[in-house]
Design a protein around this motif. Structure first.
Motif, mmCIF file in Angstrom:
data_model
loop_
_atom_site.group_PDB
_atom_site.id
_atom_site.type_symbol
_atom_site.label_atom_id
_atom_site.label_comp_id
_atom_site.label_asym_id
_atom_site.label_seq_id
_atom_site.Cartn_x
_atom_site.Cartn_y
_atom_site.Cartn_z
ATOM 1 N N ARG A 23 -3.910 12.001 -12.251
ATOM 2 C CA ARG A 23 -2.946 11.155 -13.275
ATOM 3 C C ARG A 23 -1.576 10.870 -12.768
ATOM 4 N NH1 ARG A 23 0.772 13.747 -15.441
ATOM 5 N NH2 ARG A 23 0.552 12.646 -17.571
ATOM 6 N N GLY A 24 -0.802 10.304 -13.524
ATOM 7 C CA GLY A 24 0.785 10.312 -13.290
ATOM 8 C C GLY A 24 0.961 9.492 -11.805
ATOM 9 N N GLU A 25 2.193 9.858 -11.197
ATOM 10 C CA GLU A 25 2.530 8.941 -10.265
ATOM 11 C C GLU A 25 1.669 8.747 -8.887
ATOM 12 O OE1 GLU A 25 3.800 9.124 -6.963
ATOM 13 O OE2 GLU A 25 3.262 11.496 -6.940
ATOM 14 N N ILE A 26 0.933 9.615 -8.890
ATOM 15 C CA ILE A 26 -0.026 9.498 -7.618
ATOM 16 C C ILE A 26 -1.316 8.737 -7.928
ATOM 17 C CG2 ILE A 26 -1.218 11.633 -7.876
ATOM 18 C CD1 ILE A 26 -0.153 10.238 -4.699
ATOM 19 N N ALA A 27 -1.743 9.017 -9.049
ATOM 20 C CA ALA A 27 -2.922 7.970 -9.558
ATOM 21 C C ALA A 27 -2.265 6.707 -9.425
ATOM 22 C CB ALA A 27 -3.274 8.357 -10.948
ATOM 23 N N CYS A 28 -1.025 6.352 -9.975
ATOM 24 C CA CYS A 28 -0.574 4.741 -9.810
ATOM 25 C C CYS A 28 -0.424 4.283 -8.353
ATOM 26 C CB CYS A 28 0.517 4.921 -10.443
ATOM 27 S SG CYS A 28 0.589 5.325 -12.226
ATOM 28 N N ARG A 29 -0.005 5.245 -7.413
ATOM 29 C CA ARG A 29 0.380 5.088 -6.117
ATOM 30 C C ARG A 29 -1.013 4.628 -5.400
ATOM 31 N NH1 ARG A 29 -0.116 3.798 -2.259
ATOM 32 N NH2 ARG A 29 0.272 4.478 -0.039
ATOM 33 N N ILE A 30 -2.075 5.179 -5.813
ATOM 34 C CA ILE A 30 -3.536 5.056 -5.113
ATOM 35 C C ILE A 30 -3.916 3.456 -5.610
ATOM 36 C CG2 ILE A 30 -5.691 6.063 -4.933
ATOM 37 C CD1 ILE A 30 -4.319 9.046 -5.454
ATOM 38 N N ILE A 31 -3.622 3.363 -6.961
ATOM 39 C CA ILE A 31 -4.341 2.108 -7.597
ATOM 40 C C ILE A 31 -3.529 1.007 -6.987
ATOM 41 C CG2 ILE A 31 -4.352 0.608 -9.627
ATOM 42 C CD1 ILE A 31 -4.350 3.488 -11.398
ATOM 43 N N ALA A 32 -2.371 1.435 -6.564
ATOM 44 C CA ALA A 32 -1.699 0.263 -5.979
ATOM 45 C C ALA A 32 -2.244 -0.487 -4.574
ATOM 46 C CB ALA A 32 -0.225 0.357 -5.601
#
Ligand code: ADP
Ligand code: ADP
Ligand code: MG
Length: 467
Positions: A23-32
């Motif tokens: 979740r959180g920033e690392i999930a967003c980072r991987i999605i990018a």
């Protein structure tokens, strides 16, 4: 982009759809990165995260249960079920949660899915600080003097502590995130420290095993980002300095390490690569060291078998996307660059933004972020946008600010300008404290050690009314 996607489809282990078990920033980072590579990103979310940024960004999102992490993000069963149901080919664990859980790696693999990370044996060995110390010893990597007797009695540990010499540090073998550690300065305090560390380790990691290390008095935390090909080959992406910490937890990280003699740097790389090669490590990892400030001998601390919170400073100076490297490795594709092709440029600094009130004992804070606008010139990795709710269920770190510059001064100038253009309201945040850290002369000179916060704010930090 077409060709990149084609690479993944034609790979030895084809990947099209990636489930992100975080979740959180690392999930967003991987999605990018998935987005950039043309891979489908599948998020998972707990009840508390139904509206979260990582859910909004993903191509698809699967509910995995109640807000309490033990029944959602820490449930291997639910995550594997979500991966199967959503037709994922691979599972990226991020950091924290199940990322260093060997049983999770096995569960993912047993379900016929690709785990984005090293094999279960490497995760298990390095997940035990005691086992990792033994391996480092066999590989000729210098260790902090210590005692790792299995099932040692309090009496044996007391004898060992005298031999090591006080002060010592009691550490949890399964530890992480700075938890399960106690400093002990006098023999009469050892028994209580052992009790407290074992209780904390049992609660946090389900394993009360502790061991002893000599307490390095004025240490710097240095670490090397490594990447292994799984066959004994490995490259490094140079070092990071993460000495600015609170309660053994990093809050500011930078690359490269300031004021580091080249001879020490070479030693760090050699030790980190020796260990990585010795276990035929596959994928991204970080080998951590401590070194007495001004000294020239780094001692091995531990290896983290995952992407690290602070990986962006390395990406900034090396010009690579480590998540892409991880996904390529998982697909069985070769490493994109050789060691000679990895050339660091400039300097990068990262700040961890926590939802907390440093002025009142760092109490975690919750609420709706009323405004989150980051100043210009910064790389921002965030798990929350304007209007998002920060809940009390998970880690308080919700975003990171990263500045890159031609040299350390340029990176610092850019960081300060960025901080001053950043507005966060609605929740307590440690940004004011972080600003005072990076403007402190000790930090400016590149001389911070892990005692930095106590040294600069001996009476605790308070917001400056004049600012
Ligand atoms: P790093 O060196 O990358 O900062 P840490 O050991 O501090 O690694 O942990 C990485 C992140 O994962 C931190 O945000 C930490 O709070 C979180 N974390 C550590 N252990 C756990 C755990 N058991 N469950 C959930 N989060 C964890
Ligand atoms: P974790 O798994 O919690 O990250 P580490 O072994 O990496 O545990 O230690 C975390 C931090 O604790 C280090 O960065 C350092 O600041 C401090 N520390 C650990 N071991 C020692 C030691 N022997 N002497 C002094 N400080 C230490
Ligand atoms: Mg560590």
């Amino acid at each position: 982009m077409q060709t990149v996607t084609a690479d993944f489809l034609a790979a030895p282990r084809p990947i099209r759809r990636v489930l992100i078990a975080n979740r959180g920033e690392i999930a967003c980072r991987i999605i990018a990165t998935c987005r950039r590579l043309g891979l489908t990103a599948i998020a998972v979310y707990s009840d508390a995260d139904a509206q979260a940024r990582h859910v909004r960004l993903a191509d698809q999102a699967v509910p995995i249960g109640p807000s309490v992490a033990s029944q959602s993000y820490l449930s291997a069963e639910r995550i594997v079920a979500a991966a199967r149901a959503s037709g994922a080919d691979a599972v990226h664990p991020g950091y924290g949660f199940l990322s260093e859980n060997a049983d999770f790696v096995r569960a993912v693999t047993r379900a016929g899915l690709i785990f984005v990370g090293p094999d279960a044996d490497a995760v298990a060995t390095m997940g035990s600080k005691i086992a990792a110390r033994r391996l480092a010893e066999q590989t000729g990597v210098p260790l902090v003097p210590g005692y790792t007797g299995e099932s040692a009695s309090d009496e044996e540990l007391a004898r060992a502590a005298l031999e090591i010499g006080y002060p010592v540090l009691v550490k949890a073998s399964a530890g992480g995130g700075g938890r399960g550690m106690r400093r002990v300065r006098r023999p009469q305090d050892l028994a209580e420290a052992l009790r407290a560390a074992r209780a904390e380790a049992q609660g946090a990691f389900g394993d009360p095993t502790v061991f002893l290390e000599k307490l390095i008095q004025n240490p710097r935390h240095l670490e090397v980002q490594v990447f292994g090909d799984g066959k004994g080959g490995a490259v490094h992406f140079h070092e990071r300095d993460c000495s600015v910490q609170r309660n053994h937890q990093k809050i500011i990280e930078e690359a490269p390490a300031p004021n580091l003699p080249d001879a020490v740097r070479d030693r760090l790389f050699a030790h980190a690569l020796a260990l990585t090669s010795a276990i035929r490590y596959a994928g991204a990892g970080t080998v951590e060291f401590v070194m007495e400030a001004g000294g020239d001998q780094p001692f091995f601390l531990e290896m983290n078998t995952r992407l690290q919170v602070e990986h962006p400073v390395t990406e900034e100076i090396c010009g690579v996307d480590l998540v892409e490297w991880q996904l390529r490795q998982a697909a069985g594709l070769p490493m994109p660059l050789t060691q000679a092709q990895i050339r660091p440029r400039g300097h990068a600094i990262e700040l961890r933004l926590n939802a907390e009130r440093p002025e009142t004992g760092f109490l975690p804070d919750t609420g709706q972020i009323a405004l989150l606008s980051a100043g210009p010139g910064l790389r921002v990795e965030t798990g929350a946008d304007n209007g998002d709710e920060i809940s009390s269920h998970y880690d308080s770190m919700f975003a990171k600010l990263i500045a890159h510059g031609a040299d350390r001064d340029a990176a610092l100038d850019r960081l300060l300008a960025g901080i001053d253009g950043t507005r966060i309201a609605g929740i307590g945040c440690n940004l004011g404290l972080l600003r005072d850290c990076v403007t402190a002369p000790v930090f400016r000179r590149g001389e911070a050690t892990t005692g930095f916060l106590d040294q600069v704010f001996p009476d605790g930090w308070q917001p400056d009314a004049d600012r």
